[in-house]
Each structure stands twice: as C-alpha cells, then as structure tokens.
Design an enzyme around this catalytic site. Structure first.
Site, PDB file in Angstrom:
ATOM      1  N   GLY A  54       0.887  -1.239  -0.050  1.00  0.00           N
ATOM      2  CA  GLY A  54       0.041   0.078  -0.143  1.00  0.00           C
ATOM      3  C   GLY A  54       0.961   1.315  -0.169  1.00  0.00           C
ATOM      4  O   GLY A  54       2.028   1.379   0.573  1.00  0.00           O
ATOM      5  N   SER A  55       0.444   2.255  -0.665  1.00  0.00           N
ATOM      6  CA  SER A  55       1.060   3.586  -0.582  1.00  0.00           C
ATOM      7  C   SER A  55       0.867   4.498   0.829  1.00  0.00           C
ATOM      8  O   SER A  55       0.076   3.846   1.788  1.00  0.00           O
ATOM      9  CB  SER A  55       0.410   4.347  -1.536  1.00  0.00           C
ATOM     10  OG  SER A  55       0.831   4.062  -2.905  1.00  0.00           O
ATOM     11  N   GLY A  56       1.716   5.411   1.028  1.00  0.00           N
ATOM     12  CA  GLY A  56       1.465   5.933   2.360  1.00  0.00           C
ATOM     13  C   GLY A  56       2.942   5.767   2.985  1.00  0.00           C
ATOM     14  O   GLY A  56       2.880   6.197   4.272  1.00  0.00           O
ATOM     15  N   HIS A  57       3.688   4.860   2.384  1.00  0.00           N
ATOM     16  CA  HIS A  57       4.820   4.478   3.224  1.00  0.00           C
ATOM     17  C   HIS A  57       6.101   5.187   2.808  1.00  0.00           C
ATOM     18  O   HIS A  57       7.341   4.618   2.853  1.00  0.00           O
ATOM     19  CB  HIS A  57       5.009   2.862   3.133  1.00  0.00           C
ATOM     20  CG  HIS A  57       3.862   2.299   3.896  1.00  0.00           C
ATOM     21  ND1 HIS A  57       3.453   2.424   5.243  1.00  0.00           N
ATOM     22  CD2 HIS A  57       2.958   1.591   3.516  1.00  0.00           C
ATOM     23  CE1 HIS A  57       2.405   1.827   5.509  1.00  0.00           C
ATOM     24  NE2 HIS A  57       1.891   1.316   4.458  1.00  0.00           N
ATOM     25  N   LYS A 105       5.803  -8.134   2.440  1.00  0.00           N
ATOM     26  CA  LYS A 105       5.762  -8.001   3.875  1.00  0.00           C
ATOM     27  C   LYS A 105       4.664  -8.757   4.278  1.00  0.00           C
ATOM     28  O   LYS A 105       3.715  -8.963   3.413  1.00  0.00           O
ATOM     29  CB  LYS A 105       5.473  -6.243   4.004  1.00  0.00           C
ATOM     30  CG  LYS A 105       6.465  -5.400   3.648  1.00  0.00           C
ATOM     31  CD  LYS A 105       6.612  -4.061   4.018  1.00  0.00           C
ATOM     32  CE  LYS A 105       5.098  -3.394   3.603  1.00  0.00           C
ATOM     33  NZ  LYS A 105       5.062  -3.381   2.085  1.00  0.00           N
ATOM     34  N   ASP A 110      -1.451  -8.429   1.183  1.00  0.00           N
ATOM     35  CA  ASP A 110      -0.071  -8.265   0.551  1.00  0.00           C
ATOM     36  C   ASP A 110       0.366 -10.162  -0.083  1.00  0.00           C
ATOM     37  O   ASP A 110       0.618 -10.341  -1.021  1.00  0.00           O
ATOM     38  CB  ASP A 110       0.958  -7.928   1.088  1.00  0.00           C
ATOM     39  CG  ASP A 110       1.078  -6.527   1.221  1.00  0.00           C
ATOM     40  OD1 ASP A 110       0.059  -5.735   0.402  1.00  0.00           O
ATOM     41  OD2 ASP A 110       1.712  -5.648   1.804  1.00  0.00           O
ATOM     42  N   HIS A 219       0.527   0.685   9.781  1.00  0.00           N
ATOM     43  CA  HIS A 219      -0.731   1.255   9.263  1.00  0.00           C
ATOM     44  C   HIS A 219      -1.541   1.869  10.446  1.00  0.00           C
ATOM     45  O   HIS A 219      -2.594   1.986  10.299  1.00  0.00           O
ATOM     46  CB  HIS A 219      -1.724   0.027   8.706  1.00  0.00           C
ATOM     47  CG  HIS A 219      -0.928  -0.392   7.483  1.00  0.00           C
ATOM     48  ND1 HIS A 219      -0.114  -1.566   7.621  1.00  0.00           N
ATOM     49  CD2 HIS A 219      -0.748  -0.041   6.407  1.00  0.00           C
ATOM     50  CE1 HIS A 219       0.497  -2.100   6.626  1.00  0.00           C
ATOM     51  NE2 HIS A 219       0.335  -1.293   5.859  1.00  0.00           N
TER      52      HIS A 219
END
Length: 333
Positions: A54-57, A105, A110, A219
């Site tokens: 996921g994006s945001g990292h 991960k 995922d 998250h």
C-alpha cells in the site's frame, strides 16, 4: 484534515507522476495498473527483485527502484495491498530468463495478492519465487496479519538482495540470501500521534497528548501497550531492549542499526534517538558497523520512530556497501 492534495481519490496517481518527473534518470512509471520500474528494465541476465504494498509509506517502495536495489515496485492505494494484476504487470515488465524474487511484507492482503500474481506469472512461463518478511517483534498477530508484521527490515532486505541481483547471483542464491536476512533482522516502533488516511479524513486512532503507542504497526495497528510518554533515554531503552532480547543479539555481534522516522518526526529528534541507541548497544558490547538514519518506511505524517537491527557478517556488509542509485538511497557511484 490539512494535506497538500487535490481529490483524495487521485493522491497515488498524482504522486506517481511527480515521482516519475523528479527521478526520470533512474525510474519510469507505467499506469493502469500502476507500476514503478527501473529506467533500463528489463536488464538481461539479472534476477528482478520486486516489492510493493500500500502507498503511504514513501519512499518505500518506489523510492528504492533503480540500480543495485529493486527492479520494480507495485504501489497499491493508501494502506491497501496492490492487486494481483498490478504485481503481474511488474513481473512481466522486468523479468527475463534469470527469474524474479518477490519481497512481500507479512500482511494478509499482500501475501494473498503476491501469491496469486506469482501463479499468474508462472503460467506465462516466468520463474518467480517469493519471500515473506516478518521482522516486527511487537506482536505475534495484528489487525492485518497472521504472525508478525513486516516493517523496517524490508528496507535492508531490498538493498541487500538488490545488490546480490546486480552482481548477477542466481535466483536460488538471491532467494537463499533473502531468507538469511529475514532470519537476522528485528524491528519495533513507537507512535506519538496517529496518521490520517486522505480518503478517511480523520486520524486512524485516538491518542492522548501524554501517551504513546509502543509497538505500533505502520498502518496505525495497535502495538504491545499504550504507555505514558517518557524522556527519550527511557523510550529508546525500551525499544532497544525489545529488539535485542528477541533474536537475541549478544555481545560481540556486528550489526546495522536503522533508525527510522515514521513520517512526522524531525531529524533533530531522530538523531537524538539514534545517539542514545548507539550508546545503549555499545554498553551491551554490540558493535554498530553500519547505520541508516532517516524517513525510509513511513506511515503518512505519523509522529514516531522505529529501530531495526540486522546482524551482519562479511557478505551482508559487502552487499550493503555495494553501489546503489535510487531516488531515496544513493552511494558508491
């Protein structure tokens, strides 16, 4: 919510266009499905090391695409796993006769989506292997996982396997090396504030001004416990104790110490914490031979930090030092 965005639904796509514009010397972006690939992909005779999530990292994972690290990264929506067709597109774009290694991960979405993508790629005749990283010592099971979460150790794993692929190690050798790193790396994090996902518009959890979440996930998943905010000496000692006792690391071990900002913690605080961690490790006789300090696996604007320790040997040290040319890591060129 105050963020520099337009429509929350377009945050990832617009960010990828900026990434491509800023770093066209090392990467390019394919859209629909969205995939970040190194500018010269595919590279003949080289294992394609591919990761995503996921994006945001950011800068994880797109910031680590390039020479000496990832062949491709697959960004999902914010805090959402990429779809199997996107992962398959990354494999197709970068994988030749040498095959591909997928770094996953340990989050349920995922793992399932990367497994499906590997099966789809195999049906195309491509040789694909997968490894799952689960370095977070905070909790065994969490909101998103069965078993431990994959966190800061992912950055070190991507660098070391990427260097092995760059020197033309076989797929068997790169996969074995990845399993070796996973067995020798441990992490834990702490949050002072919550992140706000753009399309949600409100903080992911509530935390009083005088409290921290110890053992937080990337998250905003719950950690081990919620404790009063302590001075940095005590808080970093708590993090070091948790990581060192888990492997366990012992006097005489040579390690790489990775001190990571979760996105909202400035470098002045991060370096302060890193200095404390180095001192505490030295008091235990643990030798810090390599270091990485900065925001490399983040959780939007969440204040907090994580510590990662990797037990080094000569091979891992050589691969860590090998040249790398990506948007977020560059040395040895």
């Amino acid at each position: 919510m105050k963020k520099i965005i337009n429509d929350p639904a377009n945050v990832v796509a617009e960010s990828l266009r900026g990434l491509a514009a800023a770093h066209s010397d090392v990467l390019r972006v394919q859209y629909d499905p969205d995939v970040v690939v190194r500018a010269d992909a595919p590279v003949a005779g080289k294992v394609a090391v591919i990761s995503g999530g996921g994006s945001g990292h950011e800068p994880l994972h797109g910031g680590f695409v390039g020479q000496g690290m990832l062949a491709a990264a697959v960004p999902g929506a914010v805090f959402t796993s990429p779809t199997p067709d996107a992962v398959q597109a990354a494999v197709t774009a970068t994988t030749g006769d040498a095959g591909a290694l997928l770094i996953v991960k340990n989050y349920t979405g995922d793992v399932l989506n990367f497994e499906t993508a590997a099966e789809l790629a195999a049906a195309e005749g491509l040789e694909v292997r997968s490894v799952v990283i689960d370095d977070d010592v905070a909790v065994k099971d969490s909101t998103y996982t069965a078993g431990r979460r994959g966190v800061g150790g992912t950055v070190l794993l991507e660098k070391i396997t990427g260097a092995a692929a760059e020197r033309r190690d076989s797929l068997d050798a790169v996969t074995a090396l990845a399993e070796k790193v996973i067995g020798r790396v441990r992490s834990i994090g702490v949050a002072l504030t919550a992140p706000t996902v753009p399309h949600a518009g409100t903080p992911s959890f509530d935390l009083d001004d005088g409290e921290v979440e110890f053992g937080i996930g990337i998250h905003g998943e719950p950690g081990r416990e919620r404790i009063p905010l302590e001075p940095a000496d005590a808080l970093v000692a708590r993090l070091v104790d948790a990581v060192v006792s888990d492997l366990p690391f012992a006097s005489g071990d040579r390690v790489l110490l990775f001190t990571n900002s979760m996105g909202g913690t400035p470098l002045v605080e991060l370096y302060l914490a890193h200095g404390i961690a180095e001192r505490l490790l030295a008091e235990r006789g643990i030798v810090v031979e390599r270091r990485l300090v900065g925001p490399y696996i983040t959780s939007l604007e969440m204040q907090g930090m994580s510590l990662t320790l990797l037990k080094l040997d000569d091979e891992l040290t050589e691969l860590w030092d090998a040249p790398v040319n990506t948007a977020a890591l560059r040395w040895g060129l």
